[in-house]
Write a protein that holds these residues in place. Sequence first.
Motif, PDB file in Angstrom:
ATOM      1  N   HIS A  85       1.066  -1.185  -0.026  1.00  0.00           N
ATOM      2  CA  HIS A  85      -0.124  -0.017  -0.044  1.00  0.00           C
ATOM      3  C   HIS A  85       0.981   1.347   0.125  1.00  0.00           C
ATOM      4  O   HIS A  85       0.594   2.084  -0.690  1.00  0.00           O
ATOM      5  CB  HIS A  85      -0.967   0.118   1.277  1.00  0.00           C
ATOM      6  CG  HIS A  85      -1.754   1.234   1.283  1.00  0.00           C
ATOM      7  ND1 HIS A  85      -2.923   1.492   0.341  1.00  0.00           N
ATOM      8  CD2 HIS A  85      -1.800   2.182   2.115  1.00  0.00           C
ATOM      9  CE1 HIS A  85      -3.112   2.740   0.951  1.00  0.00           C
ATOM     10  NE2 HIS A  85      -2.675   3.055   2.062  1.00  0.00           N
ATOM     11  N   GLY A  86       1.853   1.066   0.945  1.00  0.00           N
ATOM     12  CA  GLY A  86       2.679   2.426   0.884  1.00  0.00           C
ATOM     13  C   GLY A  86       3.659   2.655  -0.393  1.00  0.00           C
ATOM     14  O   GLY A  86       3.754   3.716  -1.041  1.00  0.00           O
ATOM     15  N   MET A  87       3.941   1.580  -1.102  1.00  0.00           N
ATOM     16  CA  MET A  87       4.607   1.727  -2.234  1.00  0.00           C
ATOM     17  C   MET A  87       3.902   2.221  -3.136  1.00  0.00           C
ATOM     18  O   MET A  87       4.101   3.082  -4.206  1.00  0.00           O
ATOM     19  CB  MET A  87       5.223   0.270  -2.622  1.00  0.00           C
ATOM     20  CG  MET A  87       6.471  -0.129  -1.926  1.00  0.00           C
ATOM     21  SD  MET A  87       7.423  -1.699  -2.552  1.00  0.00           S
ATOM     22  CE  MET A  87       6.035  -2.998  -1.733  1.00  0.00           C
ATOM     23  N   ARG A  88       2.425   1.881  -3.327  1.00  0.00           N
ATOM     24  CA  ARG A  88       1.754   2.532  -4.403  1.00  0.00           C
ATOM     25  C   ARG A  88       1.430   3.889  -4.063  1.00  0.00           C
ATOM     26  O   ARG A  88       1.378   4.760  -5.096  1.00  0.00           O
ATOM     27  CB  ARG A  88       0.346   1.540  -4.463  1.00  0.00           C
ATOM     28  CG  ARG A  88       0.356   0.160  -4.896  1.00  0.00           C
ATOM     29  CD  ARG A  88      -1.009  -0.353  -5.381  1.00  0.00           C
ATOM     30  NE  ARG A  88      -1.618  -0.665  -4.037  1.00  0.00           N
ATOM     31  CZ  ARG A  88      -1.555  -1.876  -3.254  1.00  0.00           C
ATOM     32  NH1 ARG A  88      -0.950  -2.715  -3.641  1.00  0.00           N
ATOM     33  NH2 ARG A  88      -2.116  -1.883  -1.957  1.00  0.00           N
ATOM     34  N   ARG A  89       1.239   4.118  -2.955  1.00  0.00           N
ATOM     35  CA  ARG A  89       0.764   5.728  -2.441  1.00  0.00           C
ATOM     36  C   ARG A  89       2.249   6.537  -3.110  1.00  0.00           C
ATOM     37  O   ARG A  89       2.065   7.600  -3.494  1.00  0.00           O
ATOM     38  CB  ARG A  89       0.702   5.867  -1.005  1.00  0.00           C
ATOM     39  CG  ARG A  89      -0.454   5.464  -0.618  1.00  0.00           C
ATOM     40  CD  ARG A  89      -0.611   5.646   0.793  1.00  0.00           C
ATOM     41  NE  ARG A  89      -0.550   6.958   1.223  1.00  0.00           N
ATOM     42  CZ  ARG A  89      -0.145   7.594   2.492  1.00  0.00           C
ATOM     43  NH1 ARG A  89       0.250   6.754   3.575  1.00  0.00           N
ATOM     44  NH2 ARG A  89      -0.053   8.920   2.674  1.00  0.00           N
ATOM     45  N   TRP A  90       3.293   5.841  -2.804  1.00  0.00           N
ATOM     46  CA  TRP A  90       4.596   6.766  -3.094  1.00  0.00           C
ATOM     47  C   TRP A  90       4.781   6.732  -4.658  1.00  0.00           C
ATOM     48  O   TRP A  90       5.058   7.859  -5.111  1.00  0.00           O
ATOM     49  CB  TRP A  90       5.637   5.792  -2.761  1.00  0.00           C
ATOM     50  CG  TRP A  90       7.244   6.529  -2.911  1.00  0.00           C
ATOM     51  CD1 TRP A  90       7.776   6.271  -3.930  1.00  0.00           C
ATOM     52  CD2 TRP A  90       7.599   7.630  -2.412  1.00  0.00           C
ATOM     53  NE1 TRP A  90       9.079   7.091  -3.713  1.00  0.00           N
ATOM     54  CE2 TRP A  90       8.744   8.090  -2.617  1.00  0.00           C
ATOM     55  CE3 TRP A  90       7.179   8.226  -1.098  1.00  0.00           C
ATOM     56  CZ2 TRP A  90       9.572   9.034  -2.459  1.00  0.00           C
ATOM     57  CZ3 TRP A  90       8.034   9.467  -0.726  1.00  0.00           C
ATOM     58  CH2 TRP A  90       9.497   9.798  -1.184  1.00  0.00           C
ATOM     59  N   GLU A  91       4.527   5.724  -5.232  1.00  0.00           N
ATOM     60  CA  GLU A  91       4.365   5.791  -6.827  1.00  0.00           C
ATOM     61  C   GLU A  91       3.417   6.859  -7.426  1.00  0.00           C
ATOM     62  O   GLU A  91       3.854   7.374  -8.409  1.00  0.00           O
ATOM     63  CB  GLU A  91       3.931   4.351  -7.668  1.00  0.00           C
ATOM     64  CG  GLU A  91       5.094   3.247  -7.179  1.00  0.00           C
ATOM     65  CD  GLU A  91       4.727   1.882  -7.543  1.00  0.00           C
ATOM     66  OE1 GLU A  91       3.644   1.841  -7.767  1.00  0.00           O
ATOM     67  OE2 GLU A  91       5.325   0.998  -7.490  1.00  0.00           O
TER      68      GLU A  91
END
Length: 143
Positions: A85-91
């Motif tokens: 979830h954090g990686m998707r938000r960052w992207e």
Amino acid sequence: MTRLRQLPALALLATTLFALNAADAATTTTTAMPAWEQLTPAQRELLVAPIRERWNSSPDERARMYQHAQRWQQMTPEQRSRAHHGMRRWEHMDPQKREEMRALFQKMRAMSPEQRRVLRDQWHAMTPEQRKAWIDANPATPR
């Protein structure tokens, strides 16, 4: 925050496997992919190739990539879900927001949990102009 900028090697593998599964499910009636041992050599190569390419093209990053893989294996399914979830938000974050997050992260790393809570509360109460002034006064170290 540079760790968040790049996906861990195993996260990339999981994402690739998910994409392969989604593509297969869309084109056939089979919904489950086989176990690793049942994959063909071509399927295995398809999954491993992106990791091999990153590994070979970034010798200075190999230790970090290996540490990411080790940490990934130690995570619970819930922790992995939160990481995805954090990686998707960052992207999907715009560059300005990423700089803000880098600065906040670097500042908070050296703080106690109570100090982090106080800063987080202050941050949420700030106006965009106040946040920009804070970022200017507390810039993230260059990558």
